[in-house]
Write an enzyme that holds these catalytic residues in place. Structure first.
Site, mmCIF file in Angstrom:
data_model
loop_
_atom_site.group_PDB
_atom_site.id
_atom_site.type_symbol
_atom_site.label_atom_id
_atom_site.label_comp_id
_atom_site.label_asym_id
_atom_site.label_seq_id
_atom_site.Cartn_x
_atom_site.Cartn_y
_atom_site.Cartn_z
ATOM 1 N N GLY A 1 0.818 -1.207 0.000
ATOM 2 C CA GLY A 1 0.000 0.000 0.000
ATOM 3 C C GLY A 1 0.848 1.251 0.000
ATOM 4 C CE1 TYR A 2 5.487 0.540 0.396
ATOM 5 C CE2 TYR A 2 6.969 1.530 -1.205
ATOM 6 C CZ TYR A 2 6.773 0.755 -0.087
ATOM 7 O OH TYR A 2 7.853 0.197 0.536
ATOM 8 C CB SER A 3 0.502 4.188 -5.671
ATOM 9 O OG SER A 3 1.739 3.698 -6.084
ATOM 10 C CD GLU B 1 7.717 -2.533 -6.227
ATOM 11 O OE1 GLU B 1 7.842 -1.657 -5.356
ATOM 12 O OE2 GLU B 1 6.725 -2.646 -6.955
HETATM 13 C C1 LIG Z 1 0.690 -3.074 -12.865
HETATM 14 C C2 LIG Z 1 0.956 -2.127 -11.774
HETATM 15 C C3 LIG Z 1 1.042 -2.584 -10.477
HETATM 16 C C4 LIG Z 1 1.255 -1.698 -9.427
HETATM 17 N N1 LIG Z 1 1.279 -2.194 -8.156
HETATM 18 C C5 LIG Z 1 1.369 -1.343 -7.117
HETATM 19 C C6 LIG Z 1 1.256 -1.823 -5.793
HETATM 20 O O1 LIG Z 1 1.137 -3.019 -5.564
HETATM 21 N N2 LIG Z 1 1.307 -0.949 -4.783
HETATM 22 C C7 LIG Z 1 1.459 0.378 -4.991
HETATM 23 O O2 LIG Z 1 1.509 1.106 -4.040
HETATM 24 N N3 LIG Z 1 1.575 0.886 -6.244
HETATM 25 C C8 LIG Z 1 1.516 0.046 -7.309
HETATM 26 N N4 LIG Z 1 1.584 0.540 -8.597
HETATM 27 C C9 LIG Z 1 1.679 1.975 -8.790
HETATM 28 C C10 LIG Z 1 2.970 2.500 -9.371
HETATM 29 O O3 LIG Z 1 3.982 2.466 -8.414
HETATM 30 C C11 LIG Z 1 2.702 3.905 -9.893
HETATM 31 O O4 LIG Z 1 1.842 3.797 -10.995
HETATM 32 C C12 LIG Z 1 3.976 4.598 -10.324
HETATM 33 O O5 LIG Z 1 4.778 4.904 -9.234
HETATM 34 C C13 LIG Z 1 3.711 5.876 -11.141
HETATM 35 O O6 LIG Z 1 2.801 6.721 -10.497
HETATM 36 P P1 LIG Z 1 1.545 7.303 -11.285
HETATM 37 O O7 LIG Z 1 0.816 6.170 -11.862
HETATM 38 O O8 LIG Z 1 0.827 8.210 -10.391
HETATM 39 O O9 LIG Z 1 2.158 8.102 -12.497
HETATM 40 P P2 LIG Z 1 2.718 9.602 -12.478
HETATM 41 O O10 LIG Z 1 3.638 9.786 -11.356
HETATM 42 O O11 LIG Z 1 1.584 10.552 -12.621
HETATM 43 O O12 LIG Z 1 3.581 9.588 -13.818
HETATM 44 C C14 LIG Z 1 3.024 9.859 -15.136
HETATM 45 C C15 LIG Z 1 4.199 10.070 -16.096
HETATM 46 O O13 LIG Z 1 4.959 11.203 -15.662
HETATM 47 C C16 LIG Z 1 6.328 10.838 -15.501
HETATM 48 N N5 LIG Z 1 6.921 11.582 -14.391
HETATM 49 C C17 LIG Z 1 6.453 11.727 -13.138
HETATM 50 N N6 LIG Z 1 7.320 12.400 -12.378
HETATM 51 C C18 LIG Z 1 8.385 12.684 -13.168
HETATM 52 C C19 LIG Z 1 9.628 13.353 -12.959
HETATM 53 N N7 LIG Z 1 9.977 13.848 -11.788
HETATM 54 N N8 LIG Z 1 10.459 13.448 -14.024
HETATM 55 C C20 LIG Z 1 10.121 12.937 -15.234
HETATM 56 N N9 LIG Z 1 8.994 12.306 -15.484
HETATM 57 C C21 LIG Z 1 8.122 12.184 -14.465
HETATM 58 C C22 LIG Z 1 6.294 9.367 -15.210
HETATM 59 O O14 LIG Z 1 7.548 8.741 -15.479
HETATM 60 C C23 LIG Z 1 5.179 8.895 -16.111
HETATM 61 O O15 LIG Z 1 5.687 8.680 -17.396
HETATM 62 C C24 LIG Z 1 1.397 -0.333 -9.674
HETATM 63 C C25 LIG Z 1 1.342 0.139 -10.995
HETATM 64 C C26 LIG Z 1 1.123 -0.731 -12.031
HETATM 65 C C27 LIG Z 1 1.044 -0.190 -13.420
#
Ligand SMILES: Cc1cc2nc3c(=O)[nH]c(=O)nc-3n(C[C@H](O)[C@H](O)[C@H](O)COP(=O)(O)OP(=O)(O)OC[C@H]3O[C@@H](n4cnc5c(N)ncnc54)[C@H](O)[C@@H]3O)c2cc1C
Lengths: 393, 371
Positions: free
Chosen positions: A132-134, A249
């Site tokens: 439970g992170y995101s 991870e």
């Molecule tokens: C299949 C799957 C399983 C997952 N499982 C888990 C889970 O079990 N538990 C959990 O907690 N989370 C989970 N996640 C979440 C995952 O960690 C997040 O989706 C990820 O960290 C990106 O966050 P976001 O989706 O909000 O995208 P955003 O942060 O909104 O990113 C959107 C785009 O902007 C870019 N971006 C953002 N910040 C920057 C920066 N500083 N510089 C350049 N580019 C940037 C990103 O690289 C991306 O291309 C999962 C995701 C997926 C797809």
């Protein structure tokens, strides 16, 4: 000194004896993966047996201390075990966020009580964990998380929402980042806490993916009570632990590019669908070149994964390589599936039905797109390499 | 699995080689040679290399070498790549020494290897007959003549061809087999046309007109020895390319951390950070392949030719990337002769071309992989 070659011989003999034949076949679908847990679904008896036997040896977590259910192996011995398993194409007996993520943090920072409560069950695959992170407002900027934990004496009262929580609907426990302080830097008010997913007030709603599957959830917490003994390490120090877990991870996710049994021989595997010329070469020279370049890159990646492990000190993980391996391994896996889908032509894009394996490849291809998002995006990994490894500022 | 981590002795040798090249064969020396009287290498530096045991690194001790092995020699080659050391080390210590070790008779080994190890006998390997390496059997012929052979044909891309005392030549024997032959500098019917390359190194086009030669070892077994010899050469060129790429990258990284625009260092721009991070990862992965190929040569692994082709292909690609990114991220000064980065680009390409570039080796890798 226990001789490594003796260990190899014993391990080889033990695996020969104990690894069921069907557990030496390549993993073909999600069902072939054993996740364990309270409601474990075993595909067949072999899968159950293989888990039980490996857990008995402590080899589901080979380097963890024996007293907590691990194998107590040195890094060198663990490498031998990996090699011997690879030699017979033995499957991982258990896929576990407990082993790959929360366990190492409990070992490093958890109280003795927490260790005894959780680690043996993790090793035996009895409890399945989710992460439970995101949150909706905290993705790449994870430290912006807002899920609130109020101090209520012997417990915390948790309110808020997580998202993208993989397998939350199947998990037994969650390791969860919560905000325990609004003071100072946003990184300084985060706590890592563990609780049962059956606790009243926890609700997980699966989200449908482009691959058609639902592997992750929106997870809601409404007045969830979590016992204070379940805090890992110190209150408000969760960010440190969270980053440590993310390192583990990344290793797990990057292994996706290094799984030799799954990815080798893409060129040879493509001969059927693409055809061969008189000299036995793939009948599409441009695709052949693309595949050759991919295979070379993949071999380089696999050797780097091995090298990183060789270089890593006992138990310290792959350190500064982790972001690099996560980035490279996931991008390679995406490239692999693009090439595979291209090689299989329309067959690679079939979705349902009897022909062309009923869309398994298309779904795998779409699933792979998440590799460079989950566990920190490729862009985030490149940022970590630039700042932390190369010192760019 | 290949050994991917250096042992203590190899680490010490690596450090010694790095120090040696930085002090005794720096980029400044290449510039001096280029702008000087036409010497292809610096004789005192070469003598010092021999003192260090570099030309004999692959040669067993019984023949006057140090017997360090391929992983160790690869570290020396990488160190040389980092300073663009223009020395006879590759053509003599890798190609010449390996040719004699692989194909030579006992008498030839006893005669030639000690001289090579001592740095007294410079060698060249003449294989290619067109501007690109093809892997095809030679059109150059070797006809029996007296108690030796007479070579007729032409070779190009011969590294150190204008300075070598001994030239190892691949040629077709009357029965159609490939053989390796030894031609001495100054032999009758040998015409040497020096060609200075973009990297300021001496190569040559060699023309043979019934040039007297002797067979290197048994005449019939040249093809196998040549294939192995080229694998050895390519693994060490790949090691050199890792040095070229690594240093080009480090110089670029240092530059972007120092150069300021818009009131900040250009290293603070994410567009540049991501490119640097990607490049760093590519170099590390190429390094793993090169280490695996070198240790494969020492330890003998299955599928070595395929591994060598992977290593050469990836090292060549990475050296291209590192030098292209290097010039771009230096901006205008990257185009000037005063900065070293351009010299790295000019070395990366010929080192990659020699005995097969990235495309040649990717193609060979695919064929050896069964598709
Ligand atoms: C299949 C799957 C399983 C997952 N499982 C888990 C889970 O079990 N538990 C959990 O907690 N989370 C989970 N996640 C979440 C995952 O960690 C997040 O989706 C990820 O960290 C990106 O966050 P976001 O989706 O909000 O995208 P955003 O942060 O909104 O990113 C959107 C785009 O902007 C870019 N971006 C953002 N910040 C920057 C920066 N500083 N510089 C350049 N580019 C940037 C990103 O690289 C991306 O291309 C999962 C995701 C997926 C797809």
């Amino acid at each position: 000194m226990f001789d490594l070659e003796d260990f190899r011989a014993e391990t080889r003999a033990w695996l020969e004896e104990n690894c069921p034949a069907s557990m030496r076949e390549p993993v073909r679908s999600e069902k072939d993966i054993c996740w364990g847990g309270r409601n474990a679904e075993f595909k067949n008896d072999d899968q159950r047996l293989w888990l039980e036997r490996m857990a008995e040896k402590g080899w589901t977590a080979p380097t963890w201390p024996e007293q907590y259910g691990g194998g107590g192996l040195s890094p060198e011995q663990a490498k031998v075990l990996r090699e011997e398993m690879a030699r017979i194409n033995a499957r991982e007996p258990l896929k576990s966020f407990g082993i790959s993520m929360v366990g190492p943090a409990i070992i490093k920072w958890g109280s003795e009580e927490l260790k005894q409560q959780h680690l043996p069950k993790i090793c035996r695959g009895e409890i399945r964990w989710c992460q439970g992170y995101s949150e909706p407002g905290a993705g790449s900027d994870l430290a912006a998380l807002q899920t609130k934990a109020e101090d209520k004496g012997d417990h915390y009262l948790i309110n808020g929402q997580k998202i993208w929580t993989s397998y939350a609907h199947k998990a037994d426990w969650i390791f969860c980042l919560v905000r325990t302080s609004w003071e100072g830097k946003k990184q300084e008010g985060i706590t890592l806490i563990l609780f049962d997913m059956e606790t009243p007030g926890v609700e997980a709603r699966p989200i449908r993916l482009i691959s058609g599957a639902s592997v992750f959830c929106e997870t809601f917490f409404t007045d969830v009570k979590a016992d204070k003994t379940q805090v890992v390490g110190e209150v408000n120090k969760g960010w440190t632990y969270a980053k440590y877990i993310l390192t583990h991870e990344r290793e797990m996710v990057s292994a996706i590019g290094g799984d030799a049994s799954a990815v080798d021989a893409l060129g040879v595997q493509s001969l059927d669908a693409v055809g061969a010329d008189e000299q036995g070469r793939l009948d599409d020279p441009v695709l052949r070149a693309d595949i050759a370049r991919w295979e070379i890159d993949q071999l380089g990646f696999r050797l780097t994964l091995e090298r990183a492990k060789d270089e890593a000190k006992a138990g310290e993980g792959v350190g500064h390589y982790s972001a690099l391996l996560k980035y490279a391994g996931t991008e390679l896996n995406k490239r692999r599936l693009e090439l595979k889908v291209a090689a299989e032509g329309m067959g690679g894009l079939a979705w349902e039905g009897q022909a062309w394996k009923g869309g398994a490849l298309a779904k795998e291809w779409l699933r792979s797109k998440a590799n460079s998002i989950e566990g920190g995006t490729s862009e985030v990994q490149l940022g970590i390499i630039a700042k932390n490894v190369l010192g760019m500022k | 699995m290949a050994t991917l981590v250096l042992d203590d002795e190899q680490k010490m040798l690596r450090e010694a080689a790095m120090r040696f090249m930085a002090e005794k064969a720096p980029v400044a020396q290449l510039r001096a040679l280029r702008d000087g009287e036409g010497d292809a290498f610096d004789a005192p530096t070469w003598a010092a290399m021999a003192e260090m045991g570099f030309p004999g690194a692959l040669i067993p001790e019984e023949h006057g070498g140090a017997g360090f092995g391929h992983v160790a020699m690869g570290q020396i080659m990488e160190a040389g790549g980092r300073t663009l050391a223009a020395s006879p080390l590759f053509a003599t210590g890798v190609a010449g020494a390996s040719a004699v070790m692989l194909a030579g008779s006992d008498a030839q080994k006893a005669e030639l290897l000690p001289k090579i190890a001592a740095g007294e006998l410079l060698c060249a390997l003449a294989v290619d007959e067109s501007v690109r390496h093809t892997g095809k059997a030679p059109a150059t012929t070797a006809a029996p003549s007296g108690d030796g052979f007479a070579i007729t044909g032409a070779k190009s891309n011969v590294a150190d061809g204008s300075i070598a005392g001994l030239i190892v030549v691949s040629a077709a024997t009357p029965d159609g087999a490939t053989g390796l032959f030894l031609v001495e500098a100054g032999a009758s019917g040998l015409e040497v046309e020096p060609v200075e390359m973009a990297d300021s190194r001496a190569t040559a086009i060699l023309r043979f007109e019934a040039t007297p030669a002797r067979a290197l070892g048994e005449v019939g077994q040249g093809a196998e020895a040549l294939a192995r010899l080229l694998d050895i050469c390519n693994a060490h060129l790949a090691a050199e390319l890792i040095g070229v790429a690594g240093k080009a990258f480090e110089d670029t990284l240092a530059y972007v951390q120092e150069r300021r625009q818009f009131g900040v260092t250009i290293a603070s721009f994410q567009a540049i950070q991501h490119r640097a991070a990607h490049l760093f990862g590519e170099i590390e992965q190429a390094r793993s392949l090169v280490l695996a190929a070198l240790s494969g040569l020492d330890e003998g692994v299955e599928g070595l030719p395929r591994l060598v082709s992977a290593a050469k292909a990836k090292a060549a690609a990475v050296a291209d990337l590192a030098t292209n990114e290097g010039v771009q991220l230096h901006g205008g000064v990257g185009m000037t002769d005063a900065f070293d980065i351009g010299l790295f680009m000019k070395r990366a390409r010929p080192a990659a071309q020699l005995f097969g570039d990235e495309r040649f080796h990717a193609n060979r890798f695919a064929s050896l992989s069964g598709y």
